[in-house]
Structures are given as structure tokens and as C-alpha cells.
Write an enzyme that holds these catalytic residues in place. Structure first.
Site, PDB file in Angstrom:
ATOM      1  N   VAL A  64      18.677  26.031  32.194  1.00  0.00           N
ATOM      2  CA  VAL A  64      17.826  26.735  31.234  1.00  0.00           C
ATOM      3  C   VAL A  64      17.683  28.223  31.520  1.00  0.00           C
ATOM      4  O   VAL A  64      17.048  28.940  30.773  1.00  0.00           O
ATOM      5  CB  VAL A  64      16.407  26.110  31.179  1.00  0.00           C
ATOM      6  CG1 VAL A  64      16.458  24.739  30.553  1.00  0.00           C
ATOM      7  CG2 VAL A  64      15.782  26.073  32.556  1.00  0.00           C
ATOM      8  N   GLY A  65      18.264  28.682  32.631  1.00  0.00           N
ATOM      9  CA  GLY A  65      18.123  30.093  32.959  1.00  0.00           C
ATOM     10  C   GLY A  65      16.877  30.355  33.793  1.00  0.00           C
ATOM     11  O   GLY A  65      16.087  29.449  34.057  1.00  0.00           O
ATOM     12  N   ASP A  78      15.673  37.904  43.500  1.00  0.00           N
ATOM     13  CA  ASP A  78      15.658  37.672  42.050  1.00  0.00           C
ATOM     14  C   ASP A  78      14.641  38.532  41.322  1.00  0.00           C
ATOM     15  O   ASP A  78      14.904  39.066  40.248  1.00  0.00           O
ATOM     16  CB  ASP A  78      15.334  36.194  41.754  1.00  0.00           C
ATOM     17  CG  ASP A  78      16.496  35.267  42.092  1.00  0.00           C
ATOM     18  OD1 ASP A  78      17.553  35.760  42.534  1.00  0.00           O
ATOM     19  OD2 ASP A  78      16.316  34.049  41.920  1.00  0.00           O
ATOM     20  N   ALA A 125      21.865  34.202  45.669  1.00  0.00           N
ATOM     21  CA  ALA A 125      21.324  34.083  47.017  1.00  0.00           C
ATOM     22  C   ALA A 125      21.865  35.164  47.955  1.00  0.00           C
ATOM     23  O   ALA A 125      21.121  35.731  48.763  1.00  0.00           O
ATOM     24  CB  ALA A 125      21.648  32.698  47.574  1.00  0.00           C
ATOM     25  N   HIS A 178      51.795  31.013  54.927  1.00  0.00           N
ATOM     26  CA  HIS A 178      52.356  30.066  53.957  1.00  0.00           C
ATOM     27  C   HIS A 178      52.319  28.657  54.548  1.00  0.00           C
ATOM     28  O   HIS A 178      52.595  28.500  55.736  1.00  0.00           O
ATOM     29  CB  HIS A 178      53.798  30.451  53.644  1.00  0.00           C
ATOM     30  CG  HIS A 178      54.488  29.486  52.728  1.00  0.00           C
ATOM     31  ND1 HIS A 178      54.267  29.468  51.370  1.00  0.00           N
ATOM     32  CD2 HIS A 178      55.383  28.502  52.988  1.00  0.00           C
ATOM     33  CE1 HIS A 178      55.013  28.511  50.824  1.00  0.00           C
ATOM     34  NE2 HIS A 178      55.688  27.902  51.794  1.00  0.00           N
TER      35      HIS A 178
HETATM   36  C1  LIG Z   1      19.388  25.294  40.578  1.00  0.00           C
HETATM   37  C2  LIG Z   1      19.791  26.610  41.192  1.00  0.00           C
HETATM   38  C3  LIG Z   1      21.027  26.724  41.767  1.00  0.00           C
HETATM   39  C4  LIG Z   1      21.410  27.926  42.347  1.00  0.00           C
HETATM   40  N1  LIG Z   1      22.639  28.033  42.916  1.00  0.00           N
HETATM   41  C5  LIG Z   1      23.016  29.176  43.476  1.00  0.00           C
HETATM   42  C6  LIG Z   1      24.274  29.287  44.102  1.00  0.00           C
HETATM   43  O1  LIG Z   1      25.070  28.360  44.129  1.00  0.00           O
HETATM   44  N2  LIG Z   1      24.594  30.467  44.667  1.00  0.00           N
HETATM   45  C7  LIG Z   1      23.747  31.528  44.655  1.00  0.00           C
HETATM   46  O2  LIG Z   1      24.101  32.582  45.187  1.00  0.00           O
HETATM   47  N3  LIG Z   1      22.545  31.454  44.086  1.00  0.00           N
HETATM   48  C8  LIG Z   1      22.162  30.303  43.498  1.00  0.00           C
HETATM   49  N4  LIG Z   1      20.940  30.227  42.906  1.00  0.00           N
HETATM   50  C9  LIG Z   1      20.083  31.412  42.898  1.00  0.00           C
HETATM   51  C10 LIG Z   1      19.390  31.554  44.236  1.00  0.00           C
HETATM   52  O3  LIG Z   1      18.672  30.377  44.524  1.00  0.00           O
HETATM   53  C11 LIG Z   1      18.440  32.742  44.141  1.00  0.00           C
HETATM   54  O4  LIG Z   1      19.162  33.892  43.784  1.00  0.00           O
HETATM   55  C12 LIG Z   1      17.771  33.000  45.485  1.00  0.00           C
HETATM   56  O5  LIG Z   1      17.049  31.874  45.907  1.00  0.00           O
HETATM   57  C13 LIG Z   1      16.839  34.194  45.331  1.00  0.00           C
HETATM   58  O6  LIG Z   1      16.087  34.342  46.496  1.00  0.00           O
HETATM   59  P1  LIG Z   1      14.635  34.975  46.408  1.00  0.00           P
HETATM   60  O7  LIG Z   1      14.161  35.049  47.820  1.00  0.00           O
HETATM   61  O8  LIG Z   1      14.670  36.195  45.594  1.00  0.00           O
HETATM   62  O9  LIG Z   1      13.782  33.952  45.560  1.00  0.00           O
HETATM   63  P2  LIG Z   1      13.364  32.454  45.869  1.00  0.00           P
HETATM   64  O10 LIG Z   1      14.392  31.780  46.730  1.00  0.00           O
HETATM   65  O11 LIG Z   1      13.052  31.863  44.542  1.00  0.00           O
HETATM   66  O12 LIG Z   1      12.066  32.598  46.735  1.00  0.00           O
HETATM   67  C14 LIG Z   1      10.874  33.064  46.173  1.00  0.00           C
HETATM   68  C15 LIG Z   1       9.727  32.393  46.900  1.00  0.00           C
HETATM   69  O13 LIG Z   1       8.496  32.998  46.502  1.00  0.00           O
HETATM   70  C16 LIG Z   1       7.546  31.991  46.258  1.00  0.00           C
HETATM   71  N5  LIG Z   1       6.558  32.541  45.330  1.00  0.00           N
HETATM   72  C17 LIG Z   1       6.678  32.752  43.990  1.00  0.00           C
HETATM   73  N6  LIG Z   1       5.549  33.289  43.500  1.00  0.00           N
HETATM   74  C18 LIG Z   1       4.704  33.453  44.527  1.00  0.00           C
HETATM   75  C19 LIG Z   1       3.390  33.978  44.657  1.00  0.00           C
HETATM   76  N7  LIG Z   1       2.707  34.445  43.613  1.00  0.00           N
HETATM   77  N8  LIG Z   1       2.829  33.986  45.893  1.00  0.00           N
HETATM   78  C20 LIG Z   1       3.517  33.529  46.967  1.00  0.00           C
HETATM   79  N9  LIG Z   1       4.765  33.026  46.899  1.00  0.00           N
HETATM   80  C21 LIG Z   1       5.346  32.994  45.710  1.00  0.00           C
HETATM   81  C22 LIG Z   1       8.352  30.846  45.693  1.00  0.00           C
HETATM   82  O14 LIG Z   1       7.662  29.617  45.828  1.00  0.00           O
HETATM   83  C23 LIG Z   1       9.608  30.905  46.560  1.00  0.00           C
HETATM   84  O15 LIG Z   1       9.485  30.167  47.747  1.00  0.00           O
HETATM   85  C24 LIG Z   1      20.532  29.023  42.322  1.00  0.00           C
HETATM   86  C25 LIG Z   1      19.266  28.894  41.733  1.00  0.00           C
HETATM   87  C26 LIG Z   1      18.914  27.708  41.174  1.00  0.00           C
HETATM   88  C27 LIG Z   1      17.554  27.587  40.551  1.00  0.00           C
END
Ligand SMILES: Cc1cc2nc3c(=O)[nH]c(=O)nc-3n(C[C@H](O)[C@H](O)[C@H](O)COP(=O)(O)OP(=O)(O)OC[C@H]3O[C@@H](n4cnc5c(N)ncnc54)[C@H](O)[C@@H]3O)c2cc1C
Length: 252
Positions: free
Chosen positions: A54-55, A96, A104, A228
Site C-alpha cells: 500500500v505504500g 524514511d 534501509a 568465469h
Molecule cells: C514491508 C517492508 C519491506 C521492506 N523491505 C525493504 C527492503 O527489502 N530493503 C530496504 O532497503 N528497505 C526495505 N523497507 C524499507 C525499510 O524498512 C525502511 O527504509 C527502514 O526501516 C527505514 O528506517 P528508519 O529508521 O527511517 O525507520 P523505521 O525502521 O520505520 O524506524 C522508525 C522507528 O520509530 C518509531 N516511531 C515512530 N513514531 C514514533 C514516535 N512518535 N515516538 C517514538 N518512536 C516512534 C517506530 O516505531 C520505529 O521503530 C521495507 C519496508 C517495509 C514496510
């Protein structure tokens, strides 16, 4: 139901284009019955599994960020500079929530940069490329500019392609779908993009990322001896093809 655009894949799967999956329920057979809509018509198809994609969108509003001076763009992403610092001095954002690509490895790299900046080290977001992968079958992996993006930037583009069907290792493992495409800027000789569809594309693309980060030319990759029989040879072959030096395919 007349399905206007439907493609049968080589592996027997069906792709319905211009179609919306509206809901799913458990059918009496135990399978998942998915209701699909094409134009004004709907029908049910039975599936083994449903993948919901769903994005993603940032949750940055309503938690006091703007009150302390953090700027949020119209799409909800936190605005940062090349050091991961927000408009509020001393407040940093990574991953993100700080904008696409939502991947990631991009988040990890920003985390490292952010920690170094906070520790007073000279660090900044100066990467050349963030690889992107679609874990489908066959896999799709990409770094840098597409051929069209390079043309849009008015680069003098030359492209080399090499099909996995012409590669010994791909034949031996029965994975001959796909190709490697190398996009080069003729004027500088630099490789500006590498795109792979095929077996282990997700692993192979790291060579492409290294090529872009180290400002490699197609000649650099073509002259690098690749062992190779390996899938990696396709990058060498595609680079050679971009120079008109292909050995295992016709130079066009
Ligand atoms: C189903 C799925 C599959 C994916 N597969 C891939 C892949 O194969 N390869 C890849 O590179 N990327 C993948 N991604 C994307 C990847 O997971 C994200 O880009 C990465 O996790 C981003 O890291 P982040 O630390 O920015 O955010 P997140 O990992 O989302 O961490 C954010 C954290 O902040 C916490 N949080 C949110 N709001 C608050 C608040 N108000 N107070 C305190 N804590 C809060 C959340 O609970 C979470 O633990 C995938 C994502 C999904 C959903």
C-alpha cells in the site's frame, strides 16, 4: 469479464493490468478469493496468497516538531540539510521520515553520517548513488541514471546490453531471463547508470554502485578481469558492449 490488458508471463503467471484488487475473502475451497475490477466489470479469482503493497507515508505531524522549528515539507517529510540537521539547530532526522528513497541502506548511511556530525567529525550526505532493488523473480536492481534520465540531462549517452541468455553461468543454473544494461556518458567516459534484471541482480548491483562511487568508466569495468563462469561477467560484457567491443554478442 473482458480483461482489457492481461499478460501471461513465461513462468505461467498472469499479470492483470489496469485492474484494481478491491477485497479478498476465504473461498469455500479454502483458497483466497480476490475481487478484481477492470473498468466497470468485476470478478473473483482464487489465489494462494495476497501481498498487500500500500505504500508508506511519514508520520511527522502532531508530535510537536513544527513547534520547535523543525520544517516539514508538503508531503510530510522532515526537511534536513546534507548533514542530516533539521531547521531546528541541534535536531537531526534520518531515514524514511527525512525523505525518499525509503530504503534501509539509505537510513543506515544517514545514521552513520548523523552520528559523525554530532560527534564533530566532517561528514555529509555525499553519496553518488543509492542502489534500489525489487525482489521479484527475476530480481530487478538499479543504480544511477536510467537511459532516459541521462538523456534528459543532455548527456551524450551510449548504452551497452548483455543478455543472461548468452552467459555460461546463467545457462548452467537455468536462469537466463534478463539482462545487464550499462549507461555511459560518452564525453566523460563515465558510467552513469547500471540496471540489472535477472538472477542475483540484488548481489550483482553492488559492483555497479562501486563503479559509480569510484567514477569508473565502462572501459574500467570491461578491462577488469571477472572470474568465469560467474553472473558478474554480464557487467563486464555489457560494459564492453557499450564500447562496441562485445565478444559474445553482436556489436550494434
Ligand atoms: C514491508 C517492508 C519491506 C521492506 N523491505 C525493504 C527492503 O527489502 N530493503 C530496504 O532497503 N528497505 C526495505 N523497507 C524499507 C525499510 O524498512 C525502511 O527504509 C527502514 O526501516 C527505514 O528506517 P528508519 O529508521 O527511517 O525507520 P523505521 O525502521 O520505520 O524506524 C522508525 C522507528 O520509530 C518509531 N516511531 C515512530 N513514531 C514514533 C514516535 N512518535 N515516538 C517514538 N518512536 C516512534 C517506530 O516505531 C520505529 O521503530 C521495507 C519496508 C517495509 C514496510
Amino acid at each position: 469479464v473482458k480483461v482489457v490488458e492481461k499478460t501471461i508471463t513465461k513462468r505461467g503467471g498472469t499479470i492483470y493490468k489496469g485492474t484494481r484488487a478491491e477485497r479478498y475473502e476465504l473461498a469455500s475451497s479454502g483458497a483466497l478469493a480476490v475481487t478484481i475490477a477492470t473498468g466497470n466489470e468485476t470478478k473473483k479469482i482464487e489465489c494462494d496468497q495476497v501481498l498487500v503493497a500500500v505504500g508508506m507515508k511519514p508520520r511527522s505531524k502532531g508530535i510537536g516538531l513544527e513547534e520547535i522549528g523543525v520544517k516539514i515539507d508538503p508531503r510530510g517529510f522532515i526537511t534536513t540539510d546534507d548533514r542530516c540537521e533539521t531547521a531546528a539547530k541541534g535536531v537531526f532526522a534520518i531515514g524514511d521520515v527525512s525523505g525518499p528513497p525509503m530504503l534501509a541502506h539509505k537510513a543506515t548511511k544517514e545514521g552513520e553520517i548523523c552520528a559523525e556530525v554530532i560527534a564533530g567529525k566532517p561528514a555529509a550526505k555525499d553519496w553518488v548513488t543509492i542502489p534500489g532493488i525489487i525482489f521479484t523473480d527475476p530480481e530487478i536492481a538499479t543504480v544511477g541514471l536510467t537511459e532516459q534520465q541521462a538523456k534528459d540531462q543532455k548527456l551524450n549517452v551510449k548504452v551497452g546490453r548483455f543478455p543472461f541468455a548468452a552467459l555460461g553461468r546463467a545457462m548452467s543454473i537455468g536462469e537466463t531471463d534478463g539482462f545487464v544494461k550499462v549507461v555511459t556518458d560518452v564525453d566523460s567516459g563515465r558510467v552513469v547508470g547500471i540496471h540489472i534484471v535477472g538472477p542475483n541482480a540484488s548481489d550483482l548491483i553492488s559492483e555497479g554502485a562501486l563503479a559509480l562511487e569510484t567514477v569508473a568508466s565502462a572501459e574500467d569495468i570491461a578491462l577488469t578481469v571477472h572470474p568465469h563462469p560467474t553472473l558478474g561477467e554480464a557487467l563486464m560484457e555489457a560494459s564492453a558492449a557499450s564500447l562496441g567491443h562485445a565478444i559474445h554478442i553482436v556489436n550494434r
